[in-house]
Design a protein around this motif. Structure first.
Motif, short mmCIF file in Angstrom:
data_model
loop_
_atom_site.label_atom_id
_atom_site.label_comp_id
_atom_site.label_asym_id
_atom_site.label_seq_id
_atom_site.Cartn_x
_atom_site.Cartn_y
_atom_site.Cartn_z
N LYS A 189 40.49 33.98 23.32
CA LYS A 189 39.26 33.24 23.66
C LYS A 189 38.64 33.82 24.93
O LYS A 189 37.43 34.04 25.02
CB LYS A 189 39.62 31.78 23.87
CG LYS A 189 38.46 30.84 23.75
CD LYS A 189 39.00 29.44 23.63
CE LYS A 189 37.90 28.45 23.35
NZ LYS A 189 38.40 27.09 23.26
N PHE A 190 39.48 34.06 25.95
CA PHE A 190 38.98 34.61 27.21
C PHE A 190 38.36 36.00 26.98
O PHE A 190 37.32 36.32 27.54
CB PHE A 190 40.11 34.73 28.24
CG PHE A 190 40.66 33.41 28.74
CD1 PHE A 190 39.89 32.26 28.73
CD2 PHE A 190 41.95 33.33 29.25
CE1 PHE A 190 40.39 31.04 29.20
CE2 PHE A 190 42.46 32.13 29.72
CZ PHE A 190 41.69 30.99 29.69
N ARG A 191 39.02 36.82 26.14
CA ARG A 191 38.48 38.17 25.88
C ARG A 191 37.11 38.09 25.21
O ARG A 191 36.19 38.81 25.54
CB ARG A 191 39.43 38.96 24.96
CG ARG A 191 40.56 39.54 25.71
CD ARG A 191 41.07 40.83 25.06
NE ARG A 191 42.35 41.09 25.69
CZ ARG A 191 43.52 40.73 25.18
NH1 ARG A 191 43.58 40.17 23.99
NH2 ARG A 191 44.62 40.96 25.83
N PHE A 192 37.03 37.17 24.24
CA PHE A 192 35.76 37.00 23.53
C PHE A 192 34.66 36.59 24.52
O PHE A 192 33.58 37.16 24.54
CB PHE A 192 35.92 35.93 22.43
CG PHE A 192 34.63 35.57 21.77
CD1 PHE A 192 34.11 36.36 20.75
CD2 PHE A 192 33.91 34.45 22.17
CE1 PHE A 192 32.90 36.04 20.15
CE2 PHE A 192 32.69 34.13 21.58
CZ PHE A 192 32.19 34.93 20.56
N LEU A 193 34.98 35.60 25.38
CA LEU A 193 33.99 35.11 26.34
C LEU A 193 33.62 36.17 27.36
O LEU A 193 32.46 36.28 27.76
CB LEU A 193 34.53 33.88 27.08
CG LEU A 193 34.41 32.54 26.36
CD1 LEU A 193 35.11 31.45 27.16
CD2 LEU A 193 32.93 32.17 26.15
N GLN A 194 34.58 36.96 27.80
CA GLN A 194 34.26 37.98 28.78
C GLN A 194 33.31 39.01 28.18
O GLN A 194 32.33 39.43 28.79
CB GLN A 194 35.52 38.69 29.31
CG GLN A 194 35.14 39.70 30.40
CD GLN A 194 36.32 40.51 30.92
OE1 GLN A 194 37.28 40.74 30.21
NE2 GLN A 194 36.22 40.94 32.16
#
Ligand code: PLP
Length: 494
Positions: free
Chosen positions: A278-283
């Motif tokens: 999720k964090f990778r997607f948002l970044q």
């Protein structure tokens, strides 16, 4: 002829902290040139040859220099081993390191809040939180996403003065258990069905109060709510919150990780595969990525993190001891905040509990090093725990007219402006020593009533102790303190 690549130790927890800092992310066999440092890859796009056949496509999504930094950070926070275990247990594929490098510490905070709390969720945050973090929670996430935050005292501080004092017939052990339970009760009472995140920072800024990570982790686990620790002040050398039960760690690499006051950066680490993706997607969607050059500088900095933080800590303890052992009896200093400081007979119960907590938060490698240097939990004077020190300077008081306390910053400003080696500047964690006045500088934006509740007043000074020769630092502090206190005309106060 190229020889067989040596075994990649990137996930080996058996190697020491500095060995991993120097080798993980910098393996020569992973570089086309076999350089012993990773190449600075400035390309924004990569020739694919065949569609989708290459590891890198576009530098915002992933970049070789950033990837090397992320592998290094994941290893140092102890996250790679935990992630590998979780992936195996959940039957998932490895999609990359357990760390993300971001363009600043603030971008890392924003990413975690967006990723975990989403819309209309609730956060339980430590009260004494970095001003930029409370600003994001209360003035950005609240307006854009309807996020609410409850700020809670998660410390042992003031147990003598706030009704948290001793009860008749209670043993020391019973009192400690009750104090732990009081923190649990305060945190649990703030949790609502909408609570999506528990946020803490330890030691806190600028009061250097300690928050019990293991205790918070047990609440988080019981309630099924992720616990995020901002590890900026300790840095991954002194404390590894994931190993103490935290779900997520964030940090400002601008401080000790970078260590030379020349990079703005941040990072997020977690061993939870779902959160990580999720964090990778948002970044990638938000685009808060660091430049490859900044990543390259941070890789270089991390290789000396252990050496730097050991010296910051040894100097920090020496400064705290000087302020307490010389400054207080000489009437120059009112009190000193430093997590490892042992005040001997004058130590209060909450100060002892914080010192014990600081010792228990030390990572195994930091504890081993400090023990080898002859320090222990009960060392006379204390043990090294970082380079951050804060203290209240003692303004002269007009004893004849004990009137209302002044809000004057005259004495503290005179002291700060009189320093020669400590630069009067915000920020922290660089090799050079810095000093500042939180009330007018880093914490000027904090609500005045909250500021005074926390003890951030006209006399509170914060020091980021660098790695210069400590005798020079002590001489600079003593000279400027004596000049500031003796040349300030007495003022009236309670
Ligand atoms: N967290 C803490 C504890 C900080 O002190 C800071 C900055 O001072 C930040 C986060 C934000 O980091 P940055 O300035 O890299 O955005």
């Amino acid at each position: 002829m190229t020889s067989e690549p040596k075994t990649c130790h990137s996930t080996s927890s058996s190697l020491g902290f500095s060995t991993r800092a120097i080798h993980v992310g910098s393996e020569p066999h992973l570089s086309a040139s076999r350089g012993v440092t990773p190449a600075l890859d400035l390309s924004t796009t990569y020739s694919q040859g065949k569609i989708g056949a290459t590891q890198f496509e576009y530098s915002r999504s992933s970049n070789p220099t950033r990837l090397a930094l992320e592998r290094q950070l994941a290893s140092l926070e102890g996250a790679d081993v935990l992630l590998e275990k979780n992936l195996k247990e959940q039957g998932l594929e490895d999609e990359g390191p357990a760390a993300l490098a971001l363009s600043s510490g603030s971008a890392s905070t924003a990413l975690v809040v967006q990723g975990i709390v989403g819309s209309n969720g609730h956060i339980v945050s430590v009260a004494d939180v970095y001003g930029g973090t409370s600003r994001f929670m209360t003035k950005v996430a609240s307006i854009l996403s309807g996020v609410t935050t409850t700020f809670v005292d998660m410390s042992y501080r003031d147990s003598e003065s706030t009704g948290k004092g001793p009860r008749g017939g209670e043993t020391d052990q019973e009192r400690s258990a009750r104090e732990d339970q009081e923190i649990v009760d305060r945190v649990e009472a703030s949790i609502t069905p909408e609570t999506k995140l528990i946020w803490a920072e330890t030691p806190t800024n600028p009061m250097l109060s300690l928050v019990p990570i293991r205790l918070l982790a047990s609440i988080a686990q019981k309630k099924g709510i992720p616990l995020c620790i901002d590890n900026t002040f300790s840095s991954t050398y002194l404390t590894q919150p994931l190993l103490l039960g935290a779900t997520v760690v964030v940090g400002s690499s601008t401080k000790y990780i970078g260590g030379h006051s020349d990079v703005i950066g941040g990072y997020v680490v977690t061993s939870d595969p779902a959160l990580l993706s999720k964090f990778r997607f948002l970044q990638n969607a938000g685009g808060a990525v660091p430049s490859p050059h900044d990543c390259w500088l941070l890789i270089r900095s991390l290789k000396t993190l252990a050496l730097r933080v050991r010296q910051h800590s040894i100097n920090g303890l020496a400064v705290a001891r000087f302020l307490h052992e010389v400054g207080v009896p000489s009437g120059l200093v009112r009190d000193v905040n430093y997590p490892g400081l042992n005040r001997g007979a004058s130590e209060t119960r909450s100060q002892r509990r914080e010192r014990e907590l600081a010792w228990s938060h030390l990572s195994p490698h930091a504890k081993k090093y400090f023990e080898q240097q002859g320090f222990s939990l009960d060392s006379g004077g204390g043990f090294p725990m970082g380079g951050m020190v804060s203290f209240h300077i003692k303004s002269p008081i007009d004893d004849k007219n004990q009137l209302q306390a002044s809000e004057s910053t005259d004495t503290s400003e005179r002291f700060l402006e009189g320093l020669e080696l400590f630069a009067l500047a915000e920020s922290l964690g660089g090799v050079e020593s810095l000093a500042e006045l939180p009330m007018k500088m880093t914490h000027a934006g904090v609500d005045p009533s909250q500021r005074s509740l926390l003890g951030i007043d006209a006399e509170l000074v914060r020091l980021s102790v660098g790695i210069e020769d400590v005798d020079d630092l002590l001489a600079d502090l003593e000279r400027s303190l004596r000049a500031a206190v003796s040349s300030t005309s007495p003022r009236v106060r309670n």
